[in-house]
Design an enzyme around this catalytic site. Sequence first.
Site, PDB file in Angstrom:
ATOM      1  N   LYS A   9      61.757   8.529  37.224  1.00 57.39           N
ATOM      2  CA  LYS A   9      60.433   8.386  36.610  1.00 57.39           C
ATOM      3  C   LYS A   9      60.394   9.051  35.218  1.00 57.39           C
ATOM      4  O   LYS A   9      61.307   9.801  34.853  1.00 57.39           O
ATOM      5  CB  LYS A   9      59.392   8.992  37.550  1.00 57.39           C
ATOM      6  CG  LYS A   9      59.198   8.197  38.853  1.00 57.39           C
ATOM      7  CD  LYS A   9      58.125   8.833  39.724  1.00 57.39           C
ATOM      8  CE  LYS A   9      57.803   7.975  40.938  1.00 57.39           C
ATOM      9  NZ  LYS A   9      56.710   8.593  41.754  1.00 57.39           N
ATOM     10  N   TYR A  49      52.842  -0.928  41.437  1.00 61.01           N
ATOM     11  CA  TYR A  49      52.154  -0.072  42.417  1.00 61.01           C
ATOM     12  C   TYR A  49      50.897  -0.729  42.981  1.00 61.01           C
ATOM     13  O   TYR A  49      49.977  -0.030  43.435  1.00 61.01           O
ATOM     14  CB  TYR A  49      51.809   1.277  41.778  1.00 61.01           C
ATOM     15  CG  TYR A  49      52.960   2.262  41.762  1.00 61.01           C
ATOM     16  CD1 TYR A  49      53.501   2.765  42.954  1.00 61.01           C
ATOM     17  CD2 TYR A  49      53.512   2.712  40.563  1.00 61.01           C
ATOM     18  CE1 TYR A  49      54.549   3.673  42.946  1.00 61.01           C
ATOM     19  CE2 TYR A  49      54.564   3.629  40.548  1.00 61.01           C
ATOM     20  CZ  TYR A  49      55.070   4.104  41.739  1.00 61.01           C
ATOM     21  OH  TYR A  49      56.111   5.016  41.736  1.00 61.01           O
ATOM     22  N   ASN A 112      56.869  13.428  40.241  1.00 62.15           N
ATOM     23  CA  ASN A 112      57.833  13.870  41.251  1.00 62.15           C
ATOM     24  C   ASN A 112      59.217  13.253  41.052  1.00 62.15           C
ATOM     25  O   ASN A 112      60.010  13.162  41.977  1.00 62.15           O
ATOM     26  CB  ASN A 112      57.281  13.607  42.653  1.00 62.15           C
ATOM     27  CG  ASN A 112      56.887  12.154  42.845  1.00 62.15           C
ATOM     28  OD1 ASN A 112      57.159  11.317  41.978  1.00 62.15           O
ATOM     29  ND2 ASN A 112      56.285  11.832  43.973  1.00 62.15           N
ATOM     30  N   GLU A 126      60.864  -4.943  45.239  1.00 61.80           N
ATOM     31  CA  GLU A 126      61.040  -4.031  44.109  1.00 61.80           C
ATOM     32  C   GLU A 126      62.352  -4.289  43.368  1.00 61.80           C
ATOM     33  O   GLU A 126      62.408  -4.153  42.146  1.00 61.80           O
ATOM     34  CB  GLU A 126      60.950  -2.585  44.608  1.00 61.80           C
ATOM     35  CG  GLU A 126      59.533  -2.249  45.094  1.00 61.80           C
ATOM     36  CD  GLU A 126      59.401  -0.849  45.674  1.00 61.80           C
ATOM     37  OE1 GLU A 126      60.415  -0.121  45.775  1.00 61.80           O
ATOM     38  OE2 GLU A 126      58.263  -0.480  46.022  1.00 61.80           O
TER      39      GLU A 126
HETATM   40  N1  UDP Z   1      50.956   9.997  44.008  1.00 65.71           N
HETATM   41  C1  UDP Z   1      50.003  10.806  43.386  1.00 65.71           C
HETATM   42  N2  UDP Z   1      49.083  11.470  44.166  1.00 65.71           N
HETATM   43  C2  UDP Z   1      49.070  11.363  45.521  1.00 65.71           C
HETATM   44  C3  UDP Z   1      50.026  10.554  46.139  1.00 65.71           C
HETATM   45  C4  UDP Z   1      50.954   9.890  45.365  1.00 65.71           C
HETATM   46  O1  UDP Z   1      49.980  10.905  42.152  1.00 65.71           O
HETATM   47  O2  UDP Z   1      48.222  11.990  46.173  1.00 65.71           O
HETATM   48  C5  UDP Z   1      51.937   9.290  43.177  1.00 65.71           C
HETATM   49  C6  UDP Z   1      53.338   9.878  43.251  1.00 65.71           C
HETATM   50  O3  UDP Z   1      53.958   9.725  41.987  1.00 65.71           O
HETATM   51  C7  UDP Z   1      53.996   9.008  44.312  1.00 65.71           C
HETATM   52  C8  UDP Z   1      53.387   7.646  43.985  1.00 65.71           C
HETATM   53  O4  UDP Z   1      52.037   7.942  43.638  1.00 65.71           O
HETATM   54  O5  UDP Z   1      55.386   9.050  44.220  1.00 65.71           O
HETATM   55  C9  UDP Z   1      53.403   6.652  45.125  1.00 65.71           C
HETATM   56  O6  UDP Z   1      52.790   7.249  46.254  1.00 65.71           O
HETATM   57  P1  UDP Z   1      53.444   7.092  47.695  1.00 65.71           P
HETATM   58  O7  UDP Z   1      52.439   7.566  48.681  1.00 65.71           O
HETATM   59  O8  UDP Z   1      53.957   5.703  47.856  1.00 65.71           O
HETATM   60  O9  UDP Z   1      54.639   8.158  47.669  1.00 65.71           O
HETATM   61  P2  UDP Z   1      56.234   7.946  47.620  1.00 65.71           P
HETATM   62  O10 UDP Z   1      56.548   6.705  48.424  1.00 65.71           O
HETATM   63  O11 UDP Z   1      56.622   7.827  46.162  1.00 65.71           O
HETATM   64  O12 UDP Z   1      56.791   9.196  48.243  1.00 65.71           O
END
Ligand code: UDP
Length: 141
Positions: A9, A49, A112, A126
């Site tokens: 990212k 997203y 993250n 994806e």
């Molecule tokens: N994210 C955020 N706040 C939250 C949850 C997710 O900003 O409370 C962001 C974070 O960058 C995350 C992305 O949205 O990686 C996609 O969320 P997801 O729940 O799919 O998490 P991931 O699959 O990336 O672990």
Amino acid sequence: MERTLALVKPDGVARNLIGEVLRFFEQAGLRIVAMKMLRLSKKEAQEFYNVHRDKPFYDSLTDYMSSGPIVALVLEGENAISRCREIMGATNPAEAAEGTIRKSLGLDKEKNTVHGSDSPESAAREIAFFFSERELLAGQR
Ligand code: UDP
Ligand code: MG
């Protein structure tokens, strides 16, 4: 053999951590079979997203994901989807296990450092979002 889509990212690219992230995946035995650097438009980030469109973090997330270059990777290996997710760690770096990418490098719940597909359906969608058939064939060994 399974394939998954991973992203370094914008926070990872900005902090010179591309090689560090690749090292985590390669040392765990996942093979990089396609890779490119690009910058998403806001619209592309929204499309990528789309599943999160109703979440409160959607607008901030898609601003962030279009704020700078990213690196897109296709990783291949046995159970690549779940192994990639394990190597990345929990979404919130503060909750991620020791030794994971997000625990080691992540800044906060949004920034993250990495993305990884969460299911075979997501991985197929994806991978096709970022890579053409030709680019996928190029990485065959
Ligand atoms: N994210 C955020 N706040 C939250 C949850 C997710 O900003 O409370 C962001 C974070 O960058 C995350 C992305 O949205 O990686 C996609 O969320 P997801 O729940 O799919 O998490 P991931 O699959 O990336 O672990
Ligand atoms: Mg997710």
